[in-house]
Design a protein around this motif. Structure first.
Motif, short mmCIF file in Angstrom:
data_model
loop_
_atom_site.label_atom_id
_atom_site.label_comp_id
_atom_site.label_asym_id
_atom_site.label_seq_id
_atom_site.Cartn_x
_atom_site.Cartn_y
_atom_site.Cartn_z
N TYR A 94 21.44 43.40 -31.83
CA TYR A 94 21.93 43.84 -33.14
C TYR A 94 20.98 43.38 -34.24
O TYR A 94 20.59 44.17 -35.12
CB TYR A 94 23.33 43.29 -33.38
N LYS A 95 20.60 42.11 -34.20
CA LYS A 95 19.68 41.58 -35.22
C LYS A 95 18.33 42.28 -35.17
O LYS A 95 17.74 42.62 -36.20
CB LYS A 95 19.51 40.07 -35.01
N GLY A 96 17.81 42.49 -33.94
CA GLY A 96 16.51 43.14 -33.81
C GLY A 96 16.51 44.56 -34.31
O GLY A 96 15.60 44.99 -35.04
N ILE A 97 17.54 45.33 -33.95
CA ILE A 97 17.64 46.72 -34.41
C ILE A 97 17.80 46.76 -35.92
O ILE A 97 17.18 47.58 -36.61
CB ILE A 97 18.81 47.44 -33.70
N LYS A 98 18.64 45.89 -36.43
CA LYS A 98 18.90 45.86 -37.87
C LYS A 98 17.61 45.54 -38.66
O LYS A 98 17.38 46.09 -39.74
CB LYS A 98 19.96 44.81 -38.17
N ASN A 99 16.77 44.67 -38.11
CA ASN A 99 15.56 44.25 -38.81
C ASN A 99 14.43 45.26 -38.70
O ASN A 99 13.59 45.36 -39.61
CB ASN A 99 15.08 42.90 -38.26
N HIS A 124 10.18 40.77 -34.92
CA HIS A 124 9.71 41.08 -36.27
C HIS A 124 8.67 40.07 -36.74
O HIS A 124 7.82 40.38 -37.58
CB HIS A 124 10.89 41.14 -37.25
N TYR A 125 8.71 38.86 -36.21
CA TYR A 125 7.68 37.87 -36.55
C TYR A 125 6.31 38.32 -36.04
O TYR A 125 5.29 38.11 -36.70
CB TYR A 125 8.03 36.50 -35.98
N LEU A 126 6.29 38.94 -34.85
CA LEU A 126 5.02 39.42 -34.31
C LEU A 126 4.46 40.54 -35.17
O LEU A 126 3.27 40.53 -35.51
CB LEU A 126 5.22 39.92 -32.87
N VAL A 127 5.29 41.51 -35.54
CA VAL A 127 4.79 42.65 -36.32
C VAL A 127 4.43 42.23 -37.74
O VAL A 127 3.64 42.91 -38.41
CB VAL A 127 5.83 43.80 -36.35
N GLU A 128 5.00 41.12 -38.21
CA GLU A 128 4.66 40.59 -39.53
C GLU A 128 3.43 39.69 -39.48
O GLU A 128 2.99 39.18 -40.52
CB GLU A 128 5.85 39.81 -40.10
N GLY A 129 2.88 39.48 -38.29
CA GLY A 129 1.69 38.65 -38.15
C GLY A 129 1.98 37.16 -38.13
O GLY A 129 1.05 36.34 -38.20
N LYS A 130 3.24 36.76 -38.00
CA LYS A 130 3.62 35.35 -37.97
C LYS A 130 3.66 34.88 -36.51
O LYS A 130 4.72 34.65 -35.93
CB LYS A 130 4.97 35.14 -38.65
#
Length: 342
Positions: free
Chosen positions: A100-105, A144-150
């Protein structure tokens, strides 16, 4: 299970309508419904009896083969008086909350992704390979941390997921490789090679890289051991054609609204390469789910290639095809419930 699938699709539609009408917590109520259905299942999935045994007999051979964190979790749940139902419900909460969190983000359309999560069979598969799916969901939640470069923050999620299933340590280098941009023609070539020569590559790996497995003959699975659509090879063919279609779109018209489209595309292609290569080696074939799952995020972004009417047609056809495969794979399979927590 077919009736349950139709019930879920109707529930998704009602939740979407509720969101449009600004009904409070429409999404959260639906996710809670998914948790209930998944957490209260009884004898669903080939691995269900094994996990029940691991919980009830902590000194069994099967229990000694799992990661240490599961011993701690099971000990706490048993100490609190829970039967095995507590374990299945607890893991269902983790899986569904993380997805849920991953899809939402990350998804451009929450309900399209959730519908694909059901129609691709990912929801039902989470009832089978429980430990691995907990790890998959954790990585999905922190992606989302990976796609944000974090990268450092994402490495924490990788290490955390590895506590629940050590296979994460095998696949995390491939996840990190997904960050780079590759020529679409290179991805197409890799996909084609894995499709045409996957079995040859597998035999080479088994015989020269993992000879111990060859001597034990562990990787020999007959096609009849697989679900419908896998044994016939039709599902495999469709997956590859679908991935090729996305690659051709990306080759001629990259989307402008998603800065990390190439990462999602790389993840899906890597998943398909693993799927093709380990098609007859079921334990390793399951690794593709770490990557293929991101198709539920990729497809909504692919819809950007089309105008509004064409988007609806494209999504509708995609839904229909995956629904047919799902029905064929689950026809006649019962889905039972148990509410005995103590």
């Amino acid at each position: 299970m077919i009736g349950l699938t139709l019930f879920l699709l109707i529930s998704i539609l009602l939740s979407w309508c509720g969101t449009k009408l600004q009904v409070p917590f429409a999404k959260q109520v639906f996710i809670f419904l998914l948790i209930l259905i998944l957490g209260l299942r009884h004898d669903v999935g080939k691995d269900y009896p094994t996990y029940e045994l691991i919980y009830n007999v902590p000194d069994s051979v099967q229990a000694n083969a799992v990661e240490p964190i599961w011993h701690l979790i099971n000990y706490i749940l048993r100490y609190l008086g829970f039967q095995a139902r507590g374990f299945f419900f607890f893991t269902s909460v983790i899986v569904m909350v993380c997805f849920y969190k991953g899809i939402k983000n990350m998804s451009s359309h929450f309900y399209v992704s959730v519908t694909l999560f059901v129609l691709l069979g990912l929801y039902y598969e989470s009832a089978n390979i429980v430990r691995q799916y907990v790890a998959i969901s954790i990585l999905f939640c922190g992606f989302h941390y990976l796609v944000e470069g974090k990268i450092r923050k994402y490495m924490i999620w990788i290490l955390f997921a590895a506590l629940f299933h050590t296979s994460v340590l095998i696949i995390f280098p491939l996840i990190l490789l997904s960050r780079f941009r590759y020529p679409p023609i290179l991805l197409l070539a890799a996909l084609a090679i894995s499709f045409l020569f996957g079995n040859t590559i597998l035999n080479t790996l088994i015989n020269y890289v993992m000879p111990s497995l060859a001597s034990l003959d562990l990787y020999q699975y007959g096609v009849d051991d697989f679900d419908a659509g896998v044994s016939s090879g039709v599902l495999k063919l469709f997956y590859n054609l679908f991935a090729c279609g996305i690659l051709f779109l990306f080759m001629y018209r990259p989307p402008s609204k998603c800065a990390y489209f190439h990462i999602l595309l790389n993840m899906v292609v890597i998943g398909m390469i693993l799927y093709n290569t380990f098609y007859l080696f079921q334990p390793a074939r399951r690794l593709y789910l770490y990557f293929f799952t991101y198709l539920i995020l990729l497809i909504p972004y692919c819809a950007e290639y089309f105008k509004r009417t064409s988007q609806l047609i494209m999504i509708g056809i995609t839904y229909l095809i995956f629904l047919l495969f799902l029905i064929k794979a689950n026809v006649g399979i019962p889905y039972n419930f148990d509410v005995s927590f103590f």
